[in-house]
Design an enzyme around this catalytic site. Structure first.
Site, PDB file in Angstrom:
ATOM      1  N   SER A  16      -1.200   4.186   1.744  1.00  0.00           N
ATOM      2  CA  SER A  16       0.145   3.885   1.271  1.00  0.00           C
ATOM      3  C   SER A  16       0.782   2.773   2.095  1.00  0.00           C
ATOM      4  O   SER A  16       0.549   2.666   3.292  1.00  0.00           O
ATOM      5  CB  SER A  16       1.011   5.138   1.369  1.00  0.00           C
ATOM      6  OG  SER A  16       2.336   4.846   0.954  1.00  0.00           O
ATOM      7  N   CYS A  17       1.600   1.978   1.420  1.00  0.00           N
ATOM      8  CA  CYS A  17       2.382   0.964   2.132  1.00  0.00           C
ATOM      9  C   CYS A  17       3.845   1.396   2.226  1.00  0.00           C
ATOM     10  O   CYS A  17       4.692   0.648   2.701  1.00  0.00           O
ATOM     11  CB  CYS A  17       2.251  -0.398   1.448  1.00  0.00           C
ATOM     12  SG  CYS A  17       2.838  -0.408  -0.233  1.00  0.00           S
ATOM     13  N   ASN A  18       4.138   2.615   1.761  1.00  0.00           N
ATOM     14  CA  ASN A  18       5.504   3.128   1.810  1.00  0.00           C
ATOM     15  C   ASN A  18       5.498   4.504   2.482  1.00  0.00           C
ATOM     16  O   ASN A  18       5.190   5.518   1.847  1.00  0.00           O
ATOM     17  CB  ASN A  18       6.077   3.216   0.393  1.00  0.00           C
ATOM     18  CG  ASN A  18       7.535   3.577   0.386  1.00  0.00           C
ATOM     19  OD1 ASN A  18       8.025   4.264   1.266  1.00  0.00           O
ATOM     20  ND2 ASN A  18       8.242   3.111  -0.632  1.00  0.00           N
TER      21      ASN A  18
END
Length: 59
Positions: A16-18
């Site tokens: 994930s980038c969040n």
């Protein structure tokens, strides 16, 4: 997350980038999975973002 819990795969790798949505989703997966490894990765060093890789194992 419901489908992942239903599938009951022995190992899940969540990238994930969040981190906020990843934390939300990990709470939903906690029903059947436990976090076994966490590794932040800077895949794009010229940006402010950091990706996070989490390994989950079926309980």
């Amino acid at each position: 997350m419901q489908k992942i819990n239903e599938m009951a795969a022995p190992t899940v790798v969540y990238v994930s980038c969040n981190p906020a949505t990843q934390a939300r989703d990990l709470a939903l997966l906690d029903e059947k999975y436990r976090v076994t490894k966490i590794q932040p990765v800077d895949m794009f060093p010229h940006t402010l973002h950091i990706e996070n890789v989490v390994q989950l194992k079926l309980k």
